[in-house]
Scaffold this motif. Structure first.
Motif, short mmCIF file in Angstrom:
data_model
loop_
_atom_site.label_atom_id
_atom_site.label_comp_id
_atom_site.label_asym_id
_atom_site.label_seq_id
_atom_site.Cartn_x
_atom_site.Cartn_y
_atom_site.Cartn_z
N ARG A 62 -11.31 6.01 1.44
CA ARG A 62 -10.47 6.83 0.57
C ARG A 62 -9.00 6.82 0.99
O ARG A 62 -8.25 7.72 0.63
CB ARG A 62 -11.01 8.26 0.52
N ILE A 63 -8.58 5.80 1.74
CA ILE A 63 -7.19 5.73 2.20
C ILE A 63 -6.61 4.34 1.92
O ILE A 63 -7.26 3.33 2.21
CB ILE A 63 -7.08 6.03 3.72
N ILE A 64 -5.39 4.32 1.38
CA ILE A 64 -4.65 3.07 1.25
C ILE A 64 -3.47 3.17 2.23
O ILE A 64 -2.75 4.17 2.24
CB ILE A 64 -4.11 2.85 -0.18
N ALA A 65 -3.30 2.14 3.03
CA ALA A 65 -2.17 2.09 3.97
C ALA A 65 -1.17 1.06 3.46
O ALA A 65 -1.55 -0.05 3.08
CB ALA A 65 -2.66 1.70 5.36
N ILE A 66 0.10 1.46 3.44
CA ILE A 66 1.17 0.58 2.98
C ILE A 66 2.15 0.42 4.13
O ILE A 66 2.78 1.39 4.55
CB ILE A 66 1.88 1.17 1.75
N GLN A 67 2.27 -0.79 4.64
CA GLN A 67 3.18 -1.05 5.74
C GLN A 67 4.31 -1.95 5.24
O GLN A 67 4.10 -3.14 5.01
CB GLN A 67 2.45 -1.72 6.90
N PRO A 68 5.50 -1.37 5.04
CA PRO A 68 6.62 -2.16 4.51
C PRO A 68 7.05 -3.24 5.50
O PRO A 68 6.93 -3.07 6.71
CB PRO A 68 7.74 -1.13 4.34
N LEU A 73 12.58 0.51 3.87
CA LEU A 73 11.99 0.57 2.53
C LEU A 73 11.04 1.76 2.35
O LEU A 73 10.60 2.04 1.24
CB LEU A 73 11.23 -0.72 2.21
N ILE A 74 10.69 2.44 3.44
CA ILE A 74 9.72 3.54 3.35
C ILE A 74 10.14 4.56 2.30
O ILE A 74 9.33 4.96 1.45
CB ILE A 74 9.50 4.19 4.73
N LYS A 75 11.40 4.99 2.33
CA LYS A 75 11.87 6.00 1.36
C LYS A 75 11.78 5.48 -0.07
O LYS A 75 11.36 6.20 -0.98
CB LYS A 75 13.31 6.43 1.67
N GLU A 76 12.17 4.21 -0.29
CA GLU A 76 12.11 3.62 -1.63
C GLU A 76 10.67 3.54 -2.13
O GLU A 76 10.38 3.83 -3.30
CB GLU A 76 12.73 2.21 -1.63
N ILE A 77 9.76 3.15 -1.26
CA ILE A 77 8.34 3.03 -1.64
C ILE A 77 7.78 4.41 -1.97
O ILE A 77 7.09 4.59 -2.98
CB ILE A 77 7.53 2.33 -0.54
N PRO A 90 2.33 10.57 -1.25
CA PRO A 90 2.27 9.74 -0.05
C PRO A 90 2.69 10.51 1.20
O PRO A 90 3.46 11.47 1.12
CB PRO A 90 3.28 8.62 -0.35
N SER A 91 2.16 10.10 2.35
CA SER A 91 2.61 10.67 3.63
C SER A 91 2.94 9.48 4.54
O SER A 91 2.31 8.43 4.43
CB SER A 91 1.53 11.54 4.25
N ASN A 92 3.94 9.65 5.44
CA ASN A 92 4.27 8.54 6.31
C ASN A 92 4.52 9.01 7.73
O ASN A 92 4.84 10.17 7.97
CB ASN A 92 5.47 7.75 5.76
N ILE A 97 2.92 4.12 5.33
CA ILE A 97 2.72 5.14 4.30
C ILE A 97 1.23 5.18 4.01
O ILE A 97 0.60 4.13 3.84
CB ILE A 97 3.50 4.78 3.01
N ARG A 98 0.67 6.39 3.95
CA ARG A 98 -0.75 6.53 3.65
C ARG A 98 -0.93 7.29 2.36
O ARG A 98 -0.27 8.31 2.13
CB ARG A 98 -1.46 7.25 4.79
N LEU A 99 -1.84 6.80 1.55
CA LEU A 99 -2.24 7.50 0.33
C LEU A 99 -3.69 7.92 0.52
O LEU A 99 -4.57 7.07 0.65
CB LEU A 99 -2.14 6.57 -0.89
#
Length: 184
Positions: A62-68, A73-77, A90-92, A97-99
């Motif tokens: 149940r988690i998606i991890a986004i690693q820029p 880019l974290i703020k833009e994402i 999102p939380s980072n 960043i984790r959803l």
């Protein structure tokens, strides 16, 4: 199968492909990276897809991890995710960043099921419209004496069989997605 029927079969296939694409973006309580496919991030003034500017993974169900690729880019994402309609905040931790996808409530599952059925009905209507176009084209050819009445009858039967097959495929897709959503 005649070239004419092949043309209509291709159109019906595109309708089902479109339905499948819509279904991948529906959140069913599990993390599915495809819900991020339509999100664009401002990358040096150019709208870019999330997959082009970050590594997207599913470390848990149940988690998606986004690693820029670039930490700035974290703020833009995050901003792009917040303005999208996926409904997850999102939380980072400064690098990733984790959803986190919450469990769906019974009410939300029923709501999503209705949406799935509505999209499925729209696809079936599109398939029937393609059938109507095929039937009209066949009647025009018969009227212009390009084909005989027997050929017209055979082609119309083939068109109907093709339509029935595609409607059945759409029904299976609808049932499978509803079952996926309603499974707790």
């Amino acid at each position: 199968m005649s070239a004419v029927l092949k043309e209509y079969e291709d159109k019906m296939n595109k309708t089902l492909d479109s339905l499948q694409e819509e279904y991948t973006s529906i959140r069913a309580g599990r993390a599915n990276p495809h819900i991020l496919d339509h999100i664009k991030v401002d990358y040096y003034g150019t709208p870019s897809s999330l997959q082009q500017v970050a590594n997207v993974s599913v470390p848990e169900a149940r988690i998606i991890a986004i690693q820029p690729w670039e930490s700035k880019l974290i703020k833009e994402i995050e901003k792009a995710i917040l303005v999208s309609d996926i409904g997850i905040t999102p939380s980072n931790d400064g690098r990733v960043i984790r959803l986190v996808f919450p469990e769906l409530t019974e009410e939300r599952r029923k709501e999503l099921s209705k949406d799935v059925k509505k999209k499925g009905e729209n696809a079936k209507v599109a398939i029937r419209n393609i059938r109507r176009d095929a039937m009209d084209a066949t009647k025009k050819k018969a009227k212009a004496n390009e084909i005989s009445e027997d050929e017209q009858s055979n082609i119309e039967q083939d068109i109907q069989k093709l339509t029935d097959d595609f409607i059945a495929k759409a029904e299976k897709m609808i049932d499978a997605k509803v079952k996926e959503i309603m499974t707790v």
